[in-house]
Design a protein around this motif. Structure first.
Motif, short mmCIF file in Angstrom:
data_model
loop_
_atom_site.label_atom_id
_atom_site.label_comp_id
_atom_site.label_asym_id
_atom_site.label_seq_id
_atom_site.Cartn_x
_atom_site.Cartn_y
_atom_site.Cartn_z
N PRO A 1 0.89 -1.61 0.20
CA PRO A 1 0.22 0.46 -0.12
C PRO A 1 1.06 1.54 -0.15
O PRO A 1 1.83 1.14 0.62
N TRP A 2 0.19 2.45 -0.87
CA TRP A 2 1.11 3.51 -1.22
C TRP A 2 0.09 4.38 -0.58
O TRP A 2 -0.87 4.23 -1.52
N ARG A 3 0.61 5.41 0.07
CA ARG A 3 -0.32 6.96 0.26
C ARG A 3 0.29 8.11 0.31
O ARG A 3 1.86 8.55 0.10
N SER A 4 -0.14 8.81 -0.62
CA SER A 4 0.27 10.21 -1.17
C SER A 4 -0.06 11.01 0.10
O SER A 4 -0.29 11.27 1.11
N GLY A 5 1.16 12.61 0.77
CA GLY A 5 0.98 13.62 1.23
C GLY A 5 0.09 13.77 1.48
O GLY A 5 -1.10 14.35 0.46
#
Length: 247
Positions: free
Chosen positions: A74-78
């Motif tokens: 899982p990747w999350r943007s700032g």
């Protein structure tokens, strides 16, 4: 290139991607009607555990540049990430619109999927060119307007107004025989446009062919009985008075 959006390519990327790494690519499409971006997202999701898509604006009816971000975790943007995230509702709509299409080395109809976007882009270009030609004509810069008309037609425009304006510029430059030829070609494509008939009548009159001119004005009036310019041209030609200019 189609091979860079195929499942086989993404499998290669997934194999060499470092733990925690992400793969990003850009694609052009229209969110609410395009099919390519949906097929691309479907294909990425076949290979990567996490796929997110971002648009550059929230207008789903116009062409946009999308950023597709793929990762093995899982990747999350700032919070300050400038993109507009495509939510799951739109992703589901894309899957339905594409029928769950997966792009592969054997099946990747990229050009067909993007054809509507390319056509829309060309139409926009044609309209800009035509408006430029019209403005130049209104300023009596006929040579420049003529060149802009030719650019409009070269861009693929297929509407009578561009051809009509091209012929009108020729007439204003004194190249009446060429103008008549252009109007004849336009009428062959659009025989029921009264203004084309009226303008061809003007060209015939200038070339000394009164019967042919009257024939065009009569046809213009038949097509549109309320067409004032054609009616007046017809009347003054029969009475031998000065002719109106074309429209």
């Amino acid at each position: 290139p189609y091979h860079l959006v195929a499942r086989e390519f993404f499998r290669t990327v997934r194999r060499i991607l470092r733990p925690g790494g992400v793969f990003m690519m850009t694609a052009i499409d229209v969110r609410d009607s395009g099919r390519f971006i949906g097929a691309l997202a479907n294909t990425c999701a076949e290979v990567f555990e996490d796929v997110q898509v971002f648009a550059t604006h929230d207008d789903g009816s116009s062409r946009d540049t999308f950023v597709v971000i793929c990762s093995a975790r899982p990747w999350r943007s700032g919070d300050d990430f400038p993109g507009v995230r495509i939510d799951e509702a739109h992703r589901t709509e894309w899957r339905g619109r594409t029928g769950g299409m997966i792009l592969t080395d054997e099946f990747a109809p990229v050009e067909n999927l993007l054809a509507p976007v390319v056509r829309a882009s060309r139409i926009g270009e044609e309209e800009i060119l035509f408006k430029t030609a019209l403005r130049l004509h209104e300023r009596r810069r006929y040579e420049e307007s003529l060149a802009a008309c030719r650019e409009t037609l070269a861009a693929g425009a297929d509407h009578y107004a561009a051809r009509d304006l091209l012929a009108l510029n020729l007439a204003m430059l004194g190249r009446v025989a060429e103008a008549a030829s252009e109007w004849e070609d336009a009428i062959a494509l659009w025989p029921n446009i009264p203004s084309l008939r009226n303008n061809l009548g003007y060209a015939y009159f200038q070339l000394g062919d009164l019967p042919a001119a009257i024939g065009q004005w009569e046809e213009a009036v038949r097509l549109d009985p309320d067409y004032t310019s054609a009616r007046l041209n017809l009347e003054v030609a029969r009475e031998g008075r000065r002719l109106l200019i074309p429209e």
